[in-house]
Design a protein around this motif. Structure first.
Motif, short mmCIF file in Angstrom:
data_model
loop_
_atom_site.label_atom_id
_atom_site.label_comp_id
_atom_site.label_asym_id
_atom_site.label_seq_id
_atom_site.Cartn_x
_atom_site.Cartn_y
_atom_site.Cartn_z
N MET A 1 -9.20 -45.23 10.66
CA MET A 1 -7.98 -44.68 11.23
C MET A 1 -7.53 -45.62 12.35
SD MET A 1 -7.11 -40.84 12.68
CE MET A 1 -8.78 -40.42 12.86
N SER A 2 -6.29 -45.96 12.36
CA SER A 2 -5.77 -46.92 13.33
C SER A 2 -5.46 -46.25 14.67
CB SER A 2 -4.51 -47.57 12.77
OG SER A 2 -3.46 -46.61 12.72
N PHE A 3 -5.19 -47.10 15.66
CA PHE A 3 -4.80 -46.60 16.97
C PHE A 3 -3.55 -45.74 16.85
CE2 PHE A 3 -1.93 -47.05 20.58
CZ PHE A 3 -2.68 -46.42 21.55
N PHE A 4 -2.61 -46.17 16.01
CA PHE A 4 -1.35 -45.43 15.87
C PHE A 4 -1.59 -43.99 15.42
CE2 PHE A 4 2.21 -43.97 13.25
CZ PHE A 4 3.21 -43.99 14.20
N LEU A 5 -2.48 -43.78 14.47
CA LEU A 5 -2.75 -42.42 14.01
C LEU A 5 -3.44 -41.59 15.08
CD1 LEU A 5 -3.82 -42.96 10.30
CD2 LEU A 5 -1.74 -41.90 11.16
N ARG A 6 -4.36 -42.19 15.82
CA ARG A 6 -5.03 -41.45 16.90
C ARG A 6 -4.02 -41.06 17.98
NH1 ARG A 6 -8.97 -45.26 15.36
NH2 ARG A 6 -10.93 -44.27 14.82
N TRP A 7 -3.13 -42.00 18.31
CA TRP A 7 -2.10 -41.71 19.29
C TRP A 7 -1.15 -40.63 18.76
CZ3 TRP A 7 3.14 -42.72 18.41
CH2 TRP A 7 3.97 -42.33 19.46
N LEU A 8 -0.76 -40.73 17.49
CA LEU A 8 0.16 -39.77 16.90
C LEU A 8 -0.43 -38.36 16.92
CD1 LEU A 8 2.88 -39.35 15.47
CD2 LEU A 8 1.69 -39.75 13.31
N PHE A 9 -1.71 -38.22 16.61
CA PHE A 9 -2.35 -36.90 16.67
C PHE A 9 -2.40 -36.38 18.11
CE2 PHE A 9 -4.29 -37.97 12.45
CZ PHE A 9 -3.66 -36.95 11.75
N ALA A 10 -2.62 -37.26 19.07
CA ALA A 10 -2.59 -36.83 20.48
C ALA A 10 -1.19 -36.36 20.86
CB ALA A 10 -3.03 -37.98 21.39
N LEU A 11 -0.18 -37.10 20.41
CA LEU A 11 1.21 -36.70 20.69
C LEU A 11 1.51 -35.36 20.04
CD1 LEU A 11 3.95 -37.54 21.91
CD2 LEU A 11 4.48 -38.59 19.70
N LEU A 12 1.08 -35.15 18.82
CA LEU A 12 1.30 -33.87 18.14
C LEU A 12 0.58 -32.73 18.85
CD1 LEU A 12 1.05 -34.95 14.40
CD2 LEU A 12 3.09 -34.22 15.63
N LEU A 13 -0.63 -32.98 19.32
CA LEU A 13 -1.38 -31.95 20.06
C LEU A 13 -0.63 -31.55 21.33
CD1 LEU A 13 -4.04 -30.32 20.42
CD2 LEU A 13 -4.93 -32.31 21.64
N LEU A 14 -0.18 -32.54 22.08
CA LEU A 14 0.53 -32.25 23.32
C LEU A 14 1.87 -31.57 23.07
CD1 LEU A 14 -0.33 -35.54 25.19
CD2 LEU A 14 -0.97 -33.25 25.92
N THR A 15 2.63 -32.05 22.09
CA THR A 15 3.94 -31.45 21.83
C THR A 15 3.82 -30.06 21.19
OG1 THR A 15 4.17 -32.63 19.73
CG2 THR A 15 5.21 -33.62 21.67
N ALA A 16 2.75 -29.84 20.44
CA ALA A 16 2.54 -28.50 19.89
C ALA A 16 2.23 -27.51 21.00
CB ALA A 16 1.41 -28.51 18.86
N THR A 17 1.55 -27.99 22.03
CA THR A 17 1.21 -27.12 23.17
C THR A 17 2.44 -26.83 24.02
OG1 THR A 17 -0.99 -28.08 23.21
CG2 THR A 17 -0.29 -26.85 25.16
N TYR A 18 3.15 -27.90 24.42
CA TYR A 18 4.35 -27.71 25.25
C TYR A 18 5.28 -28.90 25.06
CZ TYR A 18 7.60 -26.96 28.98
OH TYR A 18 8.76 -26.76 29.66
N ASN A 19 6.56 -28.60 25.01
CA ASN A 19 7.63 -29.60 25.02
C ASN A 19 8.90 -28.90 25.49
OD1 ASN A 19 9.30 -28.78 22.61
ND2 ASN A 19 7.31 -29.08 21.61
N PRO A 20 9.96 -29.65 25.79
CA PRO A 20 11.17 -29.02 26.33
C PRO A 20 11.99 -28.22 25.30
CG PRO A 20 11.21 -31.41 26.69
CD PRO A 20 10.00 -31.09 25.91
N THR A 21 11.60 -28.22 24.05
CA THR A 21 12.32 -27.44 23.04
C THR A 21 11.71 -26.05 22.96
OG1 THR A 21 10.88 -28.01 21.17
CG2 THR A 21 12.63 -29.59 21.73
N PRO A 22 12.35 -25.14 22.25
CA PRO A 22 11.75 -23.81 22.08
C PRO A 22 10.55 -23.80 21.13
CG PRO A 22 14.12 -23.75 21.59
CD PRO A 22 13.74 -25.18 21.78
N TRP A 23 10.28 -24.90 20.46
CA TRP A 23 9.25 -24.94 19.43
C TRP A 23 7.94 -25.47 19.99
CZ3 TRP A 23 10.86 -22.28 15.48
CH2 TRP A 23 12.22 -22.20 15.24
N ASN A 24 7.20 -24.60 20.67
CA ASN A 24 5.88 -24.96 21.19
C ASN A 24 5.05 -23.70 21.41
OD1 ASN A 24 6.11 -24.13 24.16
ND2 ASN A 24 7.91 -25.46 23.92
#
Length: 132
Positions: A1-24
């Motif tokens: 698994m590349s760095f990009f995929l690890r980073w992408l999963f971290a981004l998904l984890l953080l945005t699933a928890t909270y983001n400025p949209t109503p979808w979190n």
């Protein structure tokens, strides 16, 4: 698994928890958590497991000093971009997204540090196991 995929999963984890949209998770749980308590607990635990995996790996690989160093590098990069007028920090939604991006980079680097260090130095960690 590349760095990009690890980073992408971290981004998904953080945005699933909270983001400025109503979808979190935070906004959903605050509105519907009482009505759907078992689902809110299950989703909260899934997110918690994701954070435990990422935070434990990050703190084991780069430590608190490494986290501070990566945050300092990201902060300096953002300062340069702001200084050149590439974005405006008066928008709170943009600031939130930048914070999410910065934290996801820290988690991505933390989870990928052994691979990054091996690529830069040529040294192998004792934890690295090659599957043949």
């Amino acid at each position: 698994m590349s760095f990009f995929l690890r980073w992408l999963f971290a981004l998904l984890l953080l945005t699933a928890t909270y983001n400025p949209t109503p979808w979190n998770y935070v906004r959903w749980a605050s509105r519907h958590g009482q009505d759907q308590m078992p689902l809110a607990v299950l989703l909260g635990l899934v997110l918690f497991v994701g954070y435990v995996i990422y935070l434990r790996a990050t703190l084991r690989s780069i430590g608190a000093f490494g986290v501070a160093l990566v945050l300092a590098l990201v902060g300096a990069l953002l300062w340069v971009l702001f200084d050149y007028g590439l974005f405006d920090l008066s928008d709170p939604k943009l600031v939130t997204w930048i914070g999410i991006l910065a934290l996801s980079l820290v988690l991505g680097v933390g989870l990928s540090w052994s691979i990054i260090r091996r690529a830069l130095s040529g040294q192998v960690d004792m934890d690295d196991v090659e599957d043949n």
